[in-house]
Write a protein that holds these residues in place. Structure first.
Motif, PDB file in Angstrom:
ATOM      1  N   VAL A 109       0.839  -1.202   0.000  1.00  0.00           N
ATOM      2  CA  VAL A 109       0.000   0.000   0.000  1.00  0.00           C
ATOM      3  C   VAL A 109       0.876   1.256   0.000  1.00  0.00           C
ATOM      4  CG1 VAL A 109      -1.599   1.365   1.383  1.00  0.00           C
ATOM      5  CG2 VAL A 109      -2.022  -1.055   1.022  1.00  0.00           C
ATOM      6  N   ARG A 110       1.986   1.227   0.754  1.00  0.00           N
ATOM      7  CA  ARG A 110       2.883   2.393   0.740  1.00  0.00           C
ATOM      8  C   ARG A 110       3.448   2.622  -0.654  1.00  0.00           C
ATOM      9  NH1 ARG A 110       3.810   1.273   6.179  1.00  0.00           N
ATOM     10  NH2 ARG A 110       5.284  -0.404   5.811  1.00  0.00           N
ATOM     11  N   ASP A 111       3.812   1.517  -1.347  1.00  0.00           N
ATOM     12  CA  ASP A 111       4.310   1.653  -2.717  1.00  0.00           C
ATOM     13  C   ASP A 111       3.243   2.244  -3.628  1.00  0.00           C
ATOM     14  OD1 ASP A 111       6.566   0.504  -1.807  1.00  0.00           O
ATOM     15  OD2 ASP A 111       6.226  -1.474  -2.703  1.00  0.00           O
ATOM     16  N   LEU A 112       2.020   1.722  -3.477  1.00  0.00           N
ATOM     17  CA  LEU A 112       0.926   2.204  -4.319  1.00  0.00           C
ATOM     18  C   LEU A 112       0.670   3.682  -4.058  1.00  0.00           C
ATOM     19  CD1 LEU A 112      -1.624  -0.744  -4.110  1.00  0.00           C
ATOM     20  CD2 LEU A 112      -0.468   0.045  -6.153  1.00  0.00           C
ATOM     21  N   ARG A 113       0.819   4.098  -2.790  1.00  0.00           N
ATOM     22  CA  ARG A 113       0.586   5.499  -2.428  1.00  0.00           C
ATOM     23  C   ARG A 113       1.532   6.421  -3.158  1.00  0.00           C
ATOM     24  NH1 ARG A 113       0.449   7.956   3.359  1.00  0.00           N
ATOM     25  NH2 ARG A 113       0.701   9.782   2.047  1.00  0.00           N
ATOM     26  N   LYS A 114       2.768   5.963  -3.333  1.00  0.00           N
ATOM     27  CA  LYS A 114       3.757   6.800  -4.012  1.00  0.00           C
ATOM     28  C   LYS A 114       3.334   7.075  -5.438  1.00  0.00           C
ATOM     29  CE  LYS A 114       7.613   5.056  -1.443  1.00  0.00           C
ATOM     30  NZ  LYS A 114       8.355   3.791  -1.590  1.00  0.00           N
ATOM     31  N   GLU A 115       2.718   6.056  -6.065  1.00  0.00           N
ATOM     32  CA  GLU A 115       2.306   6.221  -7.457  1.00  0.00           C
ATOM     33  C   GLU A 115       0.957   6.913  -7.573  1.00  0.00           C
ATOM     34  OE1 GLU A 115       2.301   2.141  -8.182  1.00  0.00           O
ATOM     35  OE2 GLU A 115       4.472   1.969  -8.046  1.00  0.00           O
ATOM     36  N   ALA A 116       0.100   6.710  -6.593  1.00  0.00           N
ATOM     37  CA  ALA A 116      -1.252   7.251  -6.676  1.00  0.00           C
ATOM     38  C   ALA A 116      -1.280   8.718  -6.296  1.00  0.00           C
ATOM     39  CB  ALA A 116      -2.182   6.463  -5.756  1.00  0.00           C
ATOM     40  N   GLY A 117      -2.246   9.458  -6.821  1.00  0.00           N
ATOM     41  CA  GLY A 117      -2.403  10.861  -6.476  1.00  0.00           C
ATOM     42  C   GLY A 117      -2.960  11.023  -5.079  1.00  0.00           C
ATOM     43  N   THR A 118      -4.033  10.309  -4.801  1.00  0.00           N
ATOM     44  CA  THR A 118      -4.739  10.457  -3.537  1.00  0.00           C
ATOM     45  C   THR A 118      -5.158   9.077  -3.046  1.00  0.00           C
ATOM     46  OG1 THR A 118      -5.599  12.543  -4.352  1.00  0.00           O
ATOM     47  CG2 THR A 118      -6.665  11.633  -2.416  1.00  0.00           C
ATOM     48  N   VAL A 119      -5.066   8.888  -1.736  1.00  0.00           N
ATOM     49  CA  VAL A 119      -5.447   7.609  -1.160  1.00  0.00           C
ATOM     50  C   VAL A 119      -6.538   7.819  -0.123  1.00  0.00           C
ATOM     51  CG1 VAL A 119      -4.663   5.611   0.171  1.00  0.00           C
ATOM     52  CG2 VAL A 119      -3.146   6.642  -1.507  1.00  0.00           C
ATOM     53  N   PHE A 120      -7.596   7.020  -0.185  1.00  0.00           N
ATOM     54  CA  PHE A 120      -8.598   6.976   0.878  1.00  0.00           C
ATOM     55  C   PHE A 120      -8.470   5.640   1.576  1.00  0.00           C
ATOM     56  CE2 PHE A 120     -10.377  10.125  -1.893  1.00  0.00           C
ATOM     57  CZ  PHE A 120     -11.033  11.006  -1.051  1.00  0.00           C
ATOM     58  N   LEU A 121      -8.522   5.657   2.891  1.00  0.00           N
ATOM     59  CA  LEU A 121      -8.395   4.415   3.645  1.00  0.00           C
ATOM     60  C   LEU A 121      -9.545   4.299   4.636  1.00  0.00           C
ATOM     61  CD1 LEU A 121      -6.666   1.937   4.496  1.00  0.00           C
ATOM     62  CD2 LEU A 121      -5.475   3.448   6.062  1.00  0.00           C
ATOM     63  N   VAL A 122     -10.317   3.212   4.506  1.00  0.00           N
ATOM     64  CA  VAL A 122     -11.348   2.924   5.501  1.00  0.00           C
ATOM     65  C   VAL A 122     -10.796   1.852   6.414  1.00  0.00           C
ATOM     66  CG1 VAL A 122     -13.534   1.755   5.874  1.00  0.00           C
ATOM     67  CG2 VAL A 122     -13.358   3.521   4.144  1.00  0.00           C
ATOM     68  N   SER A 123     -10.795   2.112   7.714  1.00  0.00           N
ATOM     69  CA  SER A 123     -10.282   1.100   8.619  1.00  0.00           C
ATOM     70  C   SER A 123     -10.828   1.322  10.008  1.00  0.00           C
ATOM     71  CB  SER A 123      -8.757   1.143   8.637  1.00  0.00           C
ATOM     72  OG  SER A 123      -8.276   0.172   9.524  1.00  0.00           O
ATOM     73  N   HIS A 124     -10.964   0.229  10.749  1.00  0.00           N
ATOM     74  CA  HIS A 124     -11.329   0.360  12.148  1.00  0.00           C
ATOM     75  C   HIS A 124     -10.087   0.388  13.025  1.00  0.00           C
ATOM     76  CE1 HIS A 124     -15.639   0.362  11.971  1.00  0.00           C
ATOM     77  NE2 HIS A 124     -15.575  -0.564  11.040  1.00  0.00           N
ATOM     78  N   SER A 125      -8.934   0.141  12.396  1.00  0.00           N
ATOM     79  CA  SER A 125      -7.709   0.166  13.181  1.00  0.00           C
ATOM     80  C   SER A 125      -7.164   1.592  13.221  1.00  0.00           C
ATOM     81  CB  SER A 125      -6.686  -0.782  12.543  1.00  0.00           C
ATOM     82  OG  SER A 125      -5.389  -0.315  12.801  1.00  0.00           O
ATOM     83  N   GLU A 126      -7.249   2.218  14.407  1.00  0.00           N
ATOM     84  CA  GLU A 126      -6.775   3.599  14.521  1.00  0.00           C
ATOM     85  C   GLU A 126      -5.284   3.689  14.239  1.00  0.00           C
ATOM     86  OE1 GLU A 126      -8.125   4.886  18.334  1.00  0.00           O
ATOM     87  OE2 GLU A 126     -10.211   4.545  17.716  1.00  0.00           O
ATOM     88  N   GLN A 127      -4.578   2.583  14.560  1.00  0.00           N
ATOM     89  CA  GLN A 127      -3.139   2.608  14.340  1.00  0.00           C
ATOM     90  C   GLN A 127      -2.821   2.754  12.850  1.00  0.00           C
ATOM     91  OE1 GLN A 127      -1.172   3.026  16.874  1.00  0.00           O
ATOM     92  NE2 GLN A 127       0.357   3.420  15.300  1.00  0.00           N
ATOM     93  N   SER A 128      -3.525   1.984  12.008  1.00  0.00           N
ATOM     94  CA  SER A 128      -3.176   2.060  10.578  1.00  0.00           C
ATOM     95  C   SER A 128      -3.615   3.395   9.985  1.00  0.00           C
ATOM     96  CB  SER A 128      -3.733   0.867   9.808  1.00  0.00           C
ATOM     97  OG  SER A 128      -5.119   0.951   9.704  1.00  0.00           O
ATOM     98  N   ILE A 129      -4.670   4.006  10.521  1.00  0.00           N
ATOM     99  CA  ILE A 129      -5.059   5.354  10.074  1.00  0.00           C
ATOM    100  C   ILE A 129      -3.974   6.350  10.472  1.00  0.00           C
ATOM    101  CG2 ILE A 129      -6.732   7.220  10.395  1.00  0.00           C
ATOM    102  CD1 ILE A 129      -8.424   5.303   9.187  1.00  0.00           C
ATOM    103  N   ARG A 130      -3.517   6.247  11.737  1.00  0.00           N
ATOM    104  CA  ARG A 130      -2.480   7.167  12.227  1.00  0.00           C
ATOM    105  C   ARG A 130      -1.207   7.040  11.408  1.00  0.00           C
ATOM    106  NH1 ARG A 130      -4.029   6.347  17.654  1.00  0.00           N
ATOM    107  NH2 ARG A 130      -4.971   8.283  18.348  1.00  0.00           N
ATOM    108  N   ASP A 131      -0.864   5.780  11.060  1.00  0.00           N
ATOM    109  CA  ASP A 131       0.394   5.539  10.338  1.00  0.00           C
ATOM    110  C   ASP A 131       0.363   6.079   8.919  1.00  0.00           C
ATOM    111  OD1 ASP A 131       1.378   4.314  12.506  1.00  0.00           O
ATOM    112  OD2 ASP A 131       1.227   2.255  11.739  1.00  0.00           O
ATOM    113  N   THR A 132      -0.811   5.990   8.255  1.00  0.00           N
ATOM    114  CA  THR A 132      -0.807   6.297   6.829  1.00  0.00           C
ATOM    115  C   THR A 132      -1.470   7.621   6.467  1.00  0.00           C
ATOM    116  OG1 THR A 132      -2.603   4.706   6.749  1.00  0.00           O
ATOM    117  CG2 THR A 132      -0.537   4.031   5.769  1.00  0.00           C
TER     118      THR A 132
END
Lengths: 298, 259
Positions: free
Chosen positions: B205-228
């Motif tokens: 996902v981090r690799d994809l983010r570099k190539e993508a313009g904008t990323v939306f992330l739906v998650s219940h894990s607050e940690q992964s939201i905080r990280d990305t």
């Protein structure tokens, strides 16, 4: 509720204007008809592998597997033969009733199964539609391909039956592919139009079997085509004889059998067959395209 | 939300969007009899078998290039629906959603054919994403390798119905992540699989983010939201309750959830 919220406090642009300025396209915008057709063409590999996958997965769990592609039409013809050939004797003084009946049953079955599967092609694939992007017309068109493949197997069975009942192999057999092609085009229109109707009105699915049964009796599948001319006249006869399925079945009988009564001369039948294929094929596709963006709603 | 400099390039604009689901056949008791159906027809009351679920009730925001936006909210608050609407998979009832290019949804619930082997599902999934047959051929082995379904023997040639739920989810994620995207929408994807696969998918996902313009992330894990994600949008029953820097929105959200 405001129509559009103001996005930029400095310039006072609405969100709509902001989107226009940066060339963003609306997610719900309908692509133009040529663009949609081109898009569909670029998904041709998906359509064919999806059709293959459907055949494999529907027969994958049966022990006989793809043998059923041949067995199903054989059993189908056998059932009608027992009822109409042996019990009711509708053929009276016909030359080769077995071949006559089988051609009708097989060709009618082609359109019937495409229509039935086409009506459900959107509603039964909502999961796929809500997860992935592809022109939705892929689904009804894949249905046509699946049934065309089954029809090829059925045609092989049909040729054996026709030759086995004493018909010679003639140059007329070269007309088989064009008849099937025109009918497939007609079926594609039925599948695409049916898919949109079925997606909007889920009740249609319950009515399809009855419509198909009336159509079956109106297509001279089970009795001689002269049956209509003896009983009907004027506009009623004209209506029955313009029936596209009757036209395709007659043409196929003309191609495969030596002595067979036709409702109209072959040239008229060919014109009707091409006309129906073009009108229904293109009409159904255009009708489906107009609804492209609404199919995910369910 | 407004950007005073006017320099940033918007990639997704959601303008007062409403999404309404129509659910057929949600039979409530007593509505299933023919008499009840007939009464509905005669009296002209709305068919009880068709119910409308108003999932998104007027949401507006602008997402800019280079942003990673987290979508948070309790179960059933409309997060996944909003993602699907942005991806153009669900039509909006009113309002509009504009996007640069074609946003792609990276979900773990992408429907595949359960009676087919994993390998054929990879081919089918890639073709459905619009890849050419040559691309698919080149990538199939990589996708199966990445999903790791062959770690316990040759599972890729077995029908998908024989897979465990974790294996199936891993394969679906691997298929979806094989393509590069302009606007990337990720729905709970990082929560699938075991710890080893999670590390691998987070890296992807981090690799994809570099190539993508904008990323939306739906998650219940607050940690992964905080990280990305540096920005977060908090949805509650179809409405935005908070939109801003992740730390701030998460603080409000946590306070709300403790109640």
């Amino acid at each position: 509720m405001p129509q559009t919220a103001v996005a930029d406090s400095d310039t006072g642009l609405t969100l709509k204007e902001l989107a226009h300025r940066h060339g963003l396209s609306s997610a719900g915008a309908l692509p133009s008809f040529p663009a949609y057709t081109r898009q569909l063409w670029s998904y041709r590999h998906f359509i064919s592998s999806y059709a293959n996958a459907k055949v494999t997965s529907s027969l994958g769990k049966t022990r006989l597997g793809s043998l059923w592609q041949v067995l199903t039409p054989l059993i189908n013809a056998g059932v009608y033969l027992v009822i109409f050939g042996v019990l009711l004797k509708t053929h009276r003084n016909m030359d080769n009733f077995i071949a006559y009946l089988c051609i009708g049953v097989f060709l009618f079955g082609f359109t019937q199964s495409v229509t039935q599967a086409g009506v459900q092609s959107i509603t039964s694939n909502l999961g796929l539609i809500r997860a992935l992007h592809f022109p939705r017309a892929c689904l009804p068109i894949a249905v046509v391909l699946v049934e065309l493949r089954n029809m090829m197997a059925a045609m092989a069975v049909l040729m054996v039956i026709v030759v086995g009942t004493g018909e010679p192999i003639t140059w007329q057999w070269l007309l088989i592919p064009p008849v099937l092609l025109l009918q497939a085009l007609f079926n594609a229109g039925m599948a695409t139009a049916g898919a949109r109707l079925g997606a909007k009105l889920t009740d249609i699915r319950q009515l399809v079997p009855f419509v198909m049964r009336i159509w079956l009796y109106g297509s001279a599948v089970l009795y001689p085509v002269s049956f209509f001319a003896e009983r009907l006249s004027g506009w009623k006869l004209a209506l029955v004889e313009a029936n596209p399925l009757l036209v395709y079945i007659e043409l196929m009988r003309h191609a495969l059998m030596e002595k067979v009564e036709l409702a109209n001369p072959p040239a008229v039948l060919w014109a009707q067959a091409a006309g129906w294929a073009l009108v229904v094929g293109i009409g159904g596709f255009v009708y489906f395209w107009r609804g492209e963006k609404g199919y995910g709603r369910g | 939300m407004a950007d005073p400099t006017g320099e940033r390039v918007p990639t997704v604009i959601v303008d007062d969007a409403h999404v309404v689901y129509r659910v057929h056949g949600s039979g409530s008791p007593g509505s299933g009899t023919p008499v009840a159906s007939f009464k509905r027809l005669v009296t002209g009351t709305k068919q009880a078998a068709v119910r409308e679920v108003h999932a998104i009730k007027g949401v507006s925001f602008v997402a800019y290039r280079g942003e990673a936006i987290g979508l948070i909210g309790s179960n059933g608050s409309g997060k996944s629906t909003l993602l699907r609407a942005i991806a153009g998979l669900l039509p909006v009832q009113s309002g509009a959603i504009y996007a640069a290019g074609q946003p792609s949804l990276l979900g773990v619930n992408a429907a595949l054919m359960n009676d087919l082997p994993g390998e054929r599902n990879v081919v089918l999934g890639c073709l459905a994403m619009g890849m050419t047959p040559a691309d698919v051929k080149a990538k199939t082995a990589d996708i199966i390798e990445f999903s790791g379904i062959n770690e316990r023997g040759d599972f890729s040639s077995l029908p998908m119905r024989t897979y465990s739920s974790g294996m199936a989810a891993r394969l679906r994620f691997s298929i979806a992540a094989a393509k590069e995207h302009d606007v990337l929408l990720i729905d709970e994807a990082l929560a699938t699989g075991d710890a080893k696969f999670r590390r691998r998918s987070e890296q992807r996902v981090r690799d994809l983010r570099k190539e993508a313009g904008t990323v939306f992330l739906v998650s219940h894990s607050e940690q992964s939201i905080r990280d990305t994600c540096e920005r977060s949008i908090w949805l509650e029953s179809g409405l935005i309750r908070g939109d801003g820097p992740t730390e701030q929105v998460l603080k409000e959200y946590e306070a709300y959830m403790r109640k």
